[in-house]
Design a protein around this motif. Structure first.
Motif: not given
Length: 164
Positions: A21-40
């Motif tokens: 729920s944090t603003p920092l997560f909102a900044k980082i997650a949209p780039k990092a999480l999908p990239a990791v998910d796609r690769a794996i």
């Protein structure tokens, strides 16, 4: 009970919900999480989607609104007992609608990869009372969506995907 159900009910869930729920997560997650998910997901030929350890997830493939080229994106979802899926266009509480929601509005025929199986689906944007009923279930399912909605002036898009 799935692994995702176990994590959501476990002691660490409140911590995960707070962090997500944090603003920092909102900044980082949209780039990092999908990239990791796609690769794996690609490496395991659709058998593993890391974000699904926290929430159930699908990989949505839909033609791009402008290009028509297939676009694939890993997304959290809320499975329904009927065999359909609810997708929430929260974009982690960022100001713009996520691109995949625009693509679904232009091309409601899509494919989801669910537990390693490709399934043809048709998407429908939920509106009015139907959206409000589903939104209440979404908030019970994953409370941080309320924080995402409070952070933005747009109404978060909610879609129901049904098998074709």
């Amino acid at each position: 009970m799935t692994a995702a159900d176990g994590v959501r009910r476990g002691a660490g869930v409140r911590w995960v919900q707070r962090v997500s729920s944090t603003p920092l997560f909102a900044k980082i997650a949209p780039k990092a999480l999908p990239a990791v998910d796609r690769a794996i997901h690609r490496l395991t030929r659709g058998r593993v989607l890391p974000s699904a350890w926290l929430l159930p997830g699908v990989v949505l493939t839909v033609p791009g609104a402008r290009t028509g080229s297939p676009r694939s994106v890993p997304l959290a979802c809320m499975p329904e007992e009927s065999g359909s899926w609810i997708l929430i266009g929260s974009n982690f509480g960022r100001t713009d609608h996520p691109a995949w929601t625009v693509n679904l509005l232009h091309h409601p025929q899509a494919v989801v990869n669910w537990c390693g199986e490709d399934i043809a689906v048709r998407a429908r944007l939920l509106e009015g009372e139907e959206r409000e009923d589903v939104w209440a279930r979404v908030l019970a399912f994953w409370p941080p969506y309320a924080t995402y909605q409070a952070r933005v002036s747009r109404t978060i898009r909610v879609f129901r995907l049904t098998r074709c």
